[in-house]
Design a protein around this motif. Structure first.
Motif, short mmCIF file in Angstrom:
data_model
loop_
_atom_site.label_atom_id
_atom_site.label_comp_id
_atom_site.label_asym_id
_atom_site.label_seq_id
_atom_site.Cartn_x
_atom_site.Cartn_y
_atom_site.Cartn_z
N GLY A 72 -12.30 -11.38 18.13
CA GLY A 72 -11.74 -12.71 18.24
C GLY A 72 -11.36 -13.36 16.93
O GLY A 72 -10.88 -14.50 16.90
N ILE A 73 -11.55 -12.67 15.80
CA ILE A 73 -11.22 -13.21 14.48
C ILE A 73 -10.13 -12.34 13.85
O ILE A 73 -10.30 -11.12 13.73
N GLU A 74 -9.02 -12.96 13.45
CA GLU A 74 -7.95 -12.20 12.82
C GLU A 74 -8.33 -11.87 11.39
O GLU A 74 -8.62 -12.76 10.59
N GLN A 75 -8.34 -10.57 11.07
CA GLN A 75 -8.75 -10.13 9.74
C GLN A 75 -7.68 -9.23 9.15
O GLN A 75 -7.00 -8.48 9.86
N THR A 76 -7.52 -9.31 7.84
CA THR A 76 -6.57 -8.46 7.13
C THR A 76 -7.22 -7.10 6.89
O THR A 76 -8.28 -7.01 6.28
N ILE A 77 -6.58 -6.06 7.38
CA ILE A 77 -7.12 -4.71 7.21
C ILE A 77 -6.31 -3.91 6.20
O ILE A 77 -6.74 -2.85 5.76
N TYR A 78 -5.12 -4.39 5.82
CA TYR A 78 -4.36 -3.79 4.73
C TYR A 78 -3.44 -4.84 4.15
O TYR A 78 -2.82 -5.61 4.90
N ASP A 79 -3.34 -4.87 2.82
CA ASP A 79 -2.47 -5.85 2.19
C ASP A 79 -1.98 -5.27 0.87
O ASP A 79 -2.78 -4.81 0.05
N ASP A 80 -0.65 -5.25 0.68
CA ASP A 80 -0.09 -4.81 -0.59
C ASP A 80 -0.39 -5.84 -1.66
O ASP A 80 -0.02 -7.01 -1.53
N GLY A 81 -1.07 -5.44 -2.72
CA GLY A 81 -1.28 -6.32 -3.86
C GLY A 81 -0.05 -6.30 -4.77
O GLY A 81 0.93 -5.60 -4.51
N PHE A 82 -0.14 -7.05 -5.86
CA PHE A 82 1.00 -7.13 -6.76
C PHE A 82 1.34 -5.77 -7.39
O PHE A 82 2.48 -5.51 -7.72
N PHE A 83 0.32 -4.91 -7.56
CA PHE A 83 0.56 -3.65 -8.25
C PHE A 83 0.20 -2.45 -7.38
O PHE A 83 -0.07 -1.37 -7.89
N ASP A 84 0.18 -2.63 -6.07
CA ASP A 84 -0.19 -1.54 -5.17
C ASP A 84 1.01 -0.70 -4.74
O ASP A 84 0.85 0.35 -4.16
N VAL A 85 2.23 -1.20 -4.96
CA VAL A 85 3.42 -0.51 -4.50
C VAL A 85 4.04 0.25 -5.67
O VAL A 85 4.19 -0.30 -6.75
N ASP A 86 4.40 1.50 -5.42
CA ASP A 86 5.09 2.28 -6.44
C ASP A 86 6.55 1.86 -6.46
O ASP A 86 7.35 2.30 -5.66
N TYR A 87 6.89 0.98 -7.38
CA TYR A 87 8.24 0.42 -7.39
C TYR A 87 9.30 1.45 -7.72
O TYR A 87 10.48 1.24 -7.45
N ASP A 88 8.92 2.56 -8.36
CA ASP A 88 9.90 3.57 -8.73
C ASP A 88 10.21 4.52 -7.58
O ASP A 88 11.14 5.33 -7.69
N ASP A 89 9.44 4.46 -6.52
CA ASP A 89 9.67 5.36 -5.39
C ASP A 89 10.67 4.71 -4.45
O ASP A 89 10.36 3.76 -3.74
N LEU A 90 11.89 5.21 -4.46
CA LEU A 90 12.96 4.61 -3.66
C LEU A 90 13.15 5.32 -2.32
O LEU A 90 14.13 5.07 -1.63
N SER A 91 12.23 6.22 -1.96
CA SER A 91 12.35 6.90 -0.68
C SER A 91 11.98 5.95 0.44
O SER A 91 11.44 4.87 0.23
N ASN A 92 12.28 6.34 1.67
CA ASN A 92 11.97 5.50 2.83
C ASN A 92 10.46 5.34 2.97
O ASN A 92 9.69 6.26 2.69
N VAL A 93 10.07 4.17 3.41
CA VAL A 93 8.65 3.90 3.65
C VAL A 93 8.32 4.27 5.09
O VAL A 93 9.02 3.88 6.02
N VAL A 94 7.27 5.02 5.30
CA VAL A 94 6.83 5.44 6.62
C VAL A 94 5.46 4.81 6.88
O VAL A 94 4.53 4.99 6.09
#
Length: 436
Positions: A72-94
């Motif tokens: 009954g409580i909405e909880q975050t189970i995954y969240d991209d942080g400021f530096f969690d994404v590989d910005y150089d990877d331009l392939s499709n995200v799955v």
């Protein structure tokens, strides 16, 4: 110290302080730089020496946040942080989802009290007088008018906002003895008829075939579902609106043999999906300060041939336009071009912008004038002035005040006192200015 630098010298001063090329930063609004808003500090097990200021020009176009209802409580189970994404990877995200996951057209549903039967919500907005006018079928909170017609002014109650697009109708159909129900409608006072040949996806909860469909029997009858076993719960009808007008809608309840056993109270919905007019009807020009204007120009790829006699003089541009729709909200006219020295409005602000003042204010036409400077600084040497010939344009945007309360635009978070206009049109008039 950094605050003082930003306040005194803006982005250029901050670049100098960081030892970075100010020109490479491009155009930055110094007013948006707030050194008190930073990311960090970061805990680490070893020291990493970095510059005091490090410009980052590569940011993600999209980041992901995943929430889940846990007890009954909405909880975050995954969240991209400021530096969690590989910005150089331009392939499709799955994204890999659990085999138990299902897709739904409705992420949020209203909380429905079934002490009263019938249609209770349109989208996430309750159909009660505080939000909806039962006499006109209009919403009274979103896209409210402004008395003086100036965008950004004080908005006043009530609004006169019709609905648009596909509307989710929520409520209760568990009338005593009801096994089936159907939706009856009257359009602009016409004879009442059932909505037929309609369907929408539904999802069993907590388990079952991932996607099923609620569909009628050809005569408009739908089975009454156990709300606790299906999502979206209490969804009575997906109303794919089409014609602009006023609909009176109610439920009819049927027994096991689809025999009539009662009606719900009707609700009135004003719908607007009408066309929007945004038309630039005339363009004229003159050397700045001259009295006569040129004859009206051809509006298909107009070219202004500016005589060089007397030097590169500033020119005035006069734009006449027409805007309107069944439920106008606002209009905006502006000019632009490549680089510095675009057309600047010289007539009064209300000649190039307008917000509706009341239910009858649905067309607007006006004449606006703009000034285009004859010269601009050379981009390679700002101490040198060069001719301001080039490609320019005027854009006229017109918005309807019709809105959709499905909730995706956050209207429910501000109790529907907001501005939302999914229906709009923009027309653009390109202009070439050359030295003759």
């Amino acid at each position: 110290h950094v605050h003082a630098i930003v306040q005194r010298d803006g982005a250029a001063g901050l670049a100098r302080h960081a030892g970075y090329d100010a020109a490479a930063l491009g155009s930055i609004d110094a007013g948006r730089l707030d050194p008190s808003r930073f990311v960090g500090p970061f805990q680490r097990c070893h020291d990493v020496l970095v510059p005091e200021w490090l410009p980052i020009f590569e940011v993600p176009d999209i980041a992901f946040s995943v929430t889940q209802d846990i007890n009954g409580i909405e909880q975050t189970i995954y969240d991209d942080g400021f530096f969690d994404v590989d910005y150089d990877d331009l392939s499709n995200v799955v994204i890999h989802a659990s085999e138990l996951a299902v897709s739904t057209t409705s992420c949020e549903t209203p909380t429905v009290d079934c002490s009263t039967q019938g249609i209770r919500f349109v989208g996430l907005m309750p159909l009660v007088p505080a939000y909806h006018d039962p006499a006109t079928g209009l919403a009274i909170r979103p896209n409210r008018p402004i008395a003086d017609g100036q965008p950004g002014g004080t908005q006043t109650d009530p609004s006169y906002a019709p609905y648009t697009g596909t509307l989710q109708l929520y409520g209760c159909n568990h009338a005593p003895g009801a096994v089936y129900y159907r939706v009856l409608y009257s359009y602009n006072g016409s004879a009442e008829a059932p909505c037929t040949n309609r369907s929408w996806p539904i999802y069993p909860w907590p388990s079952g075939t991932p996607t099923q469909y609620q569909h009628d029997d050809g005569s408009g009858w739908f089975p009454v579902l156990d709300d606790a076993a299906w999502f979206p719960e209490h969804l009575l009808f997906e109303f794919a609106t089409g014609q602009t007008g006023v609909y009176d809608i109610r439920l009819e309840y049927g027994d096991n043999a689809k025999g009539h056993i009662g009606y719900s109270d009707p609700v009135k919905l004003a719908i607007d999906n009408s066309a929007i007019v945004a038309s630039i009807t005339q363009l004229r020009w003159r050397h700045h300060g001259d009295i006569p204007w040129s004859p009206p120009m051809e509006l298909i790829c107009p070219v202004i041939r500016r005589p060089l006699s007397g030097g590169n003089r500033d020119i005035d541009l006069e734009v006449t336009y027409l805007a309107g729709t069944t439920a106008l909200r606002d209009i905006a006219l502006g000019g632009g071009g490549c680089g510095e020295g675009g057309p600047a409005l010289t007539s009064a602000a209300d000649t190039a912008a307008h917000w509706y003042t009341g239910p009858g204010d649905n067309t607007h036409n006006n004449v606006a004038t703009f000034l285009l400077p004859g010269t601009v600084p050379d981009p390679n040497d700002h101490t040198v002035q060069i001719s301001n010939q080039g490609a320019y344009s005027f854009s006229l945007s017109v918005w309807s005040r019709a809105f959709n309360p499905a909730g995706g635009d956050g209207g429910h978070l501000v109790d529907w006192r907001y501005n939302s206009a999914p229906n709009y049109v923009t027309t653009t008039l390109p202009i070439a200015i050359v030295d003759a």
